[in-house]
Design a protein around this motif. Structure first.
Motif, PDB file in Angstrom:
ATOM      1  N   ARG A  83       0.861  -1.494   0.284  1.00 17.32           N
ATOM      2  CA  ARG A  83       0.140  -0.054  -0.064  1.00 17.32           C
ATOM      3  C   ARG A  83       1.078   1.224  -0.301  1.00 17.32           C
ATOM      4  N   LEU A  84       1.088   2.128  -1.150  1.00 20.80           N
ATOM      5  CA  LEU A  84       2.067   3.343  -1.417  1.00 20.80           C
ATOM      6  C   LEU A  84       1.414   4.454  -0.194  1.00 20.80           C
ATOM      7  N   LYS A  85       1.804   5.153  -0.147  1.00 18.99           N
ATOM      8  CA  LYS A  85       1.528   6.824   0.823  1.00 18.99           C
ATOM      9  C   LYS A  85       2.147   7.813   0.023  1.00 18.99           C
ATOM     10  N   GLU A  86       2.270   8.469   0.041  1.00 15.03           N
ATOM     11  CA  GLU A  86       2.515   9.683  -0.094  1.00 15.03           C
ATOM     12  C   GLU A  86       3.284   9.958  -1.426  1.00 15.03           C
ATOM     13  N   VAL A  87       1.792   9.502  -2.545  1.00 15.30           N
ATOM     14  CA  VAL A  87       2.611   8.973  -3.399  1.00 15.30           C
ATOM     15  C   VAL A  87       1.670  10.327  -4.691  1.00 15.30           C
ATOM     16  N   SER A  88       1.915  11.071  -5.023  1.00 14.31           N
ATOM     17  CA  SER A  88       1.533  12.391  -5.118  1.00 14.31           C
ATOM     18  C   SER A  88       1.923  11.764  -7.547  1.00 14.31           C
ATOM     19  N   VAL A  89       0.942  10.864  -7.859  1.00 15.55           N
ATOM     20  CA  VAL A  89       1.236  11.027  -9.007  1.00 15.55           C
ATOM     21  C   VAL A  89       0.012  10.811 -10.079  1.00 15.55           C
ATOM     22  N   GLY A  90      -0.436  10.968 -11.469  1.00 17.40           N
ATOM     23  CA  GLY A  90      -1.445  11.268 -12.132  1.00 17.40           C
ATOM     24  C   GLY A  90      -1.901   9.149 -12.007  1.00 17.40           C
ATOM     25  N   LYS A  91      -2.642   9.467 -12.954  1.00 14.10           N
ATOM     26  CA  LYS A  91      -3.018   8.221 -12.812  1.00 14.10           C
ATOM     27  C   LYS A  91      -1.954   7.344 -14.556  1.00 14.10           C
ATOM     28  N   ARG A  92      -2.399   8.440 -15.654  1.00 13.93           N
ATOM     29  CA  ARG A  92      -2.010   7.683 -16.487  1.00 13.93           C
ATOM     30  C   ARG A  92      -0.337   8.434 -16.008  1.00 13.93           C
ATOM     31  N   ASP A  93       0.541   8.522 -15.128  1.00 17.28           N
ATOM     32  CA  ASP A  93       1.860   8.015 -14.861  1.00 17.28           C
ATOM     33  C   ASP A  93       1.836   7.055 -14.429  1.00 17.28           C
ATOM     34  N   PHE A  94       0.797   6.992 -13.321  1.00 17.02           N
ATOM     35  CA  PHE A  94       1.024   6.003 -12.489  1.00 17.02           C
ATOM     36  C   PHE A  94       1.325   5.115 -13.470  1.00 17.02           C
ATOM     37  N   GLU A  95       0.239   3.988 -13.622  1.00 19.18           N
ATOM     38  CA  GLU A  95      -0.348   3.239 -14.934  1.00 19.18           C
ATOM     39  C   GLU A  95       1.401   3.123 -15.797  1.00 19.18           C
ATOM     40  N   GLN A  96       2.062   4.188 -16.363  1.00 18.85           N
ATOM     41  CA  GLN A  96       3.041   4.050 -17.232  1.00 18.85           C
ATOM     42  C   GLN A  96       4.140   3.399 -15.808  1.00 18.85           C
ATOM     43  N   GLN A  97       4.230   3.235 -15.194  1.00 18.15           N
ATOM     44  CA  GLN A  97       5.218   3.234 -14.401  1.00 18.15           C
ATOM     45  C   GLN A  97       5.039   1.666 -14.374  1.00 18.15           C
ATOM     46  N   MET A  98       4.123   1.732 -13.098  1.00 16.54           N
ATOM     47  CA  MET A  98       3.276   0.417 -13.292  1.00 16.54           C
ATOM     48  C   MET A  98       4.208  -0.924 -14.246  1.00 16.54           C
ATOM     49  N   GLU A  99       3.793  -0.262 -15.359  1.00 13.86           N
ATOM     50  CA  GLU A  99       3.913  -1.199 -16.775  1.00 13.86           C
ATOM     51  C   GLU A  99       5.152  -0.987 -16.293  1.00 13.86           C
ATOM     52  N   VAL A 100       5.951  -0.423 -16.840  1.00 15.20           N
ATOM     53  CA  VAL A 100       7.090  -0.820 -16.327  1.00 15.20           C
ATOM     54  C   VAL A 100       8.143  -1.623 -15.503  1.00 15.20           C
ATOM     55  N   VAL A 101       7.460  -1.386 -14.210  1.00 15.32           N
ATOM     56  CA  VAL A 101       7.537  -2.817 -13.502  1.00 15.32           C
ATOM     57  C   VAL A 101       7.157  -3.973 -13.386  1.00 15.32           C
ATOM     58  N   GLY A 102       6.437  -3.488 -14.146  1.00 18.60           N
ATOM     59  CA  GLY A 102       5.432  -5.159 -14.411  1.00 18.60           C
ATOM     60  C   GLY A 102       6.232  -6.181 -15.789  1.00 18.60           C
ATOM     61  N   SER A 103       7.496  -5.153 -16.332  1.00 18.63           N
ATOM     62  CA  SER A 103       7.848  -5.979 -18.035  1.00 18.63           C
ATOM     63  C   SER A 103       9.042  -6.592 -16.749  1.00 18.63           C
ATOM     64  N   ILE A 104       9.665  -6.010 -15.653  1.00 18.56           N
ATOM     65  CA  ILE A 104      10.281  -6.731 -15.589  1.00 18.56           C
ATOM     66  C   ILE A 104      10.816  -8.550 -15.297  1.00 18.56           C
ATOM     67  N   ARG A 105      11.883  -9.248 -15.445  1.00 19.67           N
ATOM     68  CA  ARG A 105      12.047 -10.533 -15.616  1.00 19.67           C
ATOM     69  C   ARG A 105      12.732 -10.923 -15.296  1.00 19.67           C
ATOM     70  N   HIS A 106      13.150 -11.336 -13.716  1.00 15.03           N
ATOM     71  CA  HIS A 106      14.473 -11.800 -13.631  1.00 15.03           C
ATOM     72  C   HIS A 106      14.425 -12.986 -11.720  1.00 15.03           C
ATOM     73  N   GLU A 107      15.302 -13.807 -12.559  1.00 12.82           N
ATOM     74  CA  GLU A 107      15.058 -15.062 -11.477  1.00 12.82           C
ATOM     75  C   GLU A 107      14.872 -14.722  -9.638  1.00 12.82           C
ATOM     76  N   ASN A 108      15.964 -12.903  -9.935  1.00 13.23           N
ATOM     77  CA  ASN A 108      15.963 -12.776  -8.592  1.00 13.23           C
ATOM     78  C   ASN A 108      15.079 -11.597  -7.953  1.00 13.23           C
ATOM     79  N   VAL A 109      13.875 -11.292  -8.835  1.00 18.94           N
ATOM     80  CA  VAL A 109      12.926 -10.038  -8.710  1.00 18.94           C
ATOM     81  C   VAL A 109      11.228 -10.689  -8.473  1.00 18.94           C
ATOM     82  N   VAL A 110      11.155 -10.383  -7.696  1.00 10.87           N
ATOM     83  CA  VAL A 110       9.122 -11.070  -7.719  1.00 10.87           C
ATOM     84  C   VAL A 110       8.109 -10.929  -8.549  1.00 10.87           C
ATOM     85  N   GLU A 111       7.825 -10.677  -9.528  1.00  7.31           N
ATOM     86  CA  GLU A 111       7.200 -10.346 -10.399  1.00  7.31           C
ATOM     87  C   GLU A 111       6.015  -9.257 -10.083  1.00  7.31           C
TER      88      GLU A 111
END
Length: 443
Positions: free
Chosen positions: A355-383
């Motif tokens: 649960r993120l707190k004190e993250v002031s960002v618009g919906k579009r920017d937030f979705e773009q950041q989440m898409e970047v994080v969600g595309s990370i694939r590594h054996e030592n990183v939780v998807e």
């Protein structure tokens, strides 16, 4: 004789193999027909080639694996009427959850074949028409939630025949007529608010808050609570203790007691320090609610704004925001950007919700950041499996791994080493002080 023994052995082996490889073939086909005839926006892992009991998301089978007993598919994006002669073929079904979809049409008449149904969740859909006249065909019903639909007509009096019914939610529909007198001793929750009901609240339902009947044409009366006498306990004088010890011995005991108190305080401080990241369980819904807002209102507001959990491709989870609000949660840790929870859903699915707190960002920017994080694939990183955005809440959903945290592995032994060293040192100090005071008392 030997041939007879061989035949018995072959039959026994065949029976064992049948039990091991048991597959609810008919139930599986019924589910495939249901999902093939009902359009949905989310992809499912329901494949004919995979075992239904072990691989299909949202489906639970009996202990022997021969029947489907639970189907939970909330927020899948179903739209349109439920195809007839599909789910009604699951005669052993006990739990059915299709909430938070776009299912329309009338209440399926062939659900009367589900004689073992105990839990029915159809809230937040577009179902309309009147309810079945006779609900006694489901004698095991325990929880019924049909709220936030477009049902009309009168509330069936046959609900009063359900002796196991513990919760009934028909709020936010268009029911009319008077409220039936449900004289059910096991009924613990009821919500009939925001309908077109008239008349008065029956005597058997007056134990529930008036808010459960608000939004109707029902006058509220004030029913005085039953007053019970309260007895005041009599004061008992405490006996006075005699002063039978000398001043020197008192001083000795005082020093030892003070040393013990300081040791206990230090011990508690270390325990709090070690366990500061492992707080007790709390309700995740309570963390998300603002100002005591109920989960139903939170979900209603989020759905009105088209804000739902966004799942990444390949994710097999079958839950929605309301499931997270209802889940029990345990705090796993706290970081610079928010809290991480271990959330256990009603179908025993376990995930990690940040649960993120004190993250002031618009919906579009937030979705773009989440898409970047969600595309990370590594054996030592939780998807990242899913995320949620609204003005007040921003959530990230991950898989849960039960191997513990990296912080505990790195710092856990250090905490215990410091604790045992401190405990040994303090015990030596207390022992030395007690010996010194004993020598003084002898002189």
């Amino acid at each position: 004789m030997e041939a007879k023994h061989i035949s018995c052995f072959v039959l026994l082996v065949g029976f064992v193999l049948f039990q091991v490889n048991a597959e609810p073939v008919e139930d599986k086909q019924a589910l495939l027909d249901f999902v093939n005839y009902l359009p949905h926006s989310r992809s499912l892992n329901w494949k004919e080639s995979s075992p239904v009991c072990n691989n299909w998301s949202g489906v639970n089978c009996s202990a022997d694996g021969t029947r489907v007993i639970a189907v939970r598919m909330p927020g899948v994006g179903f739209h349109g009427p439920i195809p007839p002669n599909t789910l009604s073929r699951l005669s052993a079904l006990q739990v059915l959850s299709l909430r938070s979809n776009g299912i329309s049409g009338e209440f399926p008449f062939d659900f009367s074949n589900l004689k073992n149904l105990s839990f029915l969740y159809l809230q937040y859909n577009n179902l309309s028409g009147s309810l079945p006249f006779d609900f006694s065909v489901w004698p095991n019903l325990t929880i019924v939630n049909l709220s936030n639909n477009r049902f009309n007509g009168s509330i069936p009096y046959s609900f009063s025949n359900l002796s196991h019914l513990a919760a009934l939610n028909l709020a936010n529909n268009s029911f009319s007529g008077e409220v039936p007198d449900f004289n059910l001793t096991n009924l613990q929750q009821i919500n009939l608010s925001n309908n077109n009901l008239t008349g008065s609240i029956p005597r058997s339902l007056r134990r529930f808050p008036n808010s459960m009947f608000s939004g109707n044409n029902i006058p509220f009366e004030t029913f005085p609570p039953h007053a019970s006498p309260v007895s005041t306990p009599s004061a008992t004088p405490y006996p006075k203790s005699k002063n039978s010890r000398g001043l020197g011995e008192k001083a000795s005991l005082g020093i030892i007691a003070a040393a013990c108190v300081l040791g206990i305080v230090a011990f508690v401080f270390l325990i709090v320090t070690c366990c500061s990241r492992k707080k007790g369980e709390d309700e995740f819904s309570g963390k998300l609610q603002k100002g005591g807002m109920s989960p139903e209102k939170v979900v209603s507001r989020s759905q009105d704004a088209n804000n739902r959990l966004t799942f990444f491709e390949g994710c097999n989870y079958a839950f929605d925001l309301e499931d997270l609000l209802r889940a029990s949660a345990e705090v796993l840790g706290k970081g610079a950007f928010g809290m991480a929870y271990k959330a256990i859903l009603e179908d025993a699915t376990t995930v990690v919700v940040k649960r993120l707190k004190e993250v002031s960002v618009g919906k579009r920017d937030f979705e773009q950041q989440m898409e970047v994080v969600g595309s990370i694939r590594h054996e030592n990183v939780v998807e990242l499996k899913a995320y949620y955005y609204s003005k007040d809440e921003k959530l990230m959903v991950y898989d849960y791994y039960s191997k513990g945290s990296v912080a505990s592995m790195l710092h856990g032994m250090l905490h215990f080493s410091i604790f045992f060293f401190f405990l040994y040192s303090w015990s030596s100090i207390v022992l030395a002080i007690s010996k010194t005071e004993k020598i003084k008392c002898q002189y």
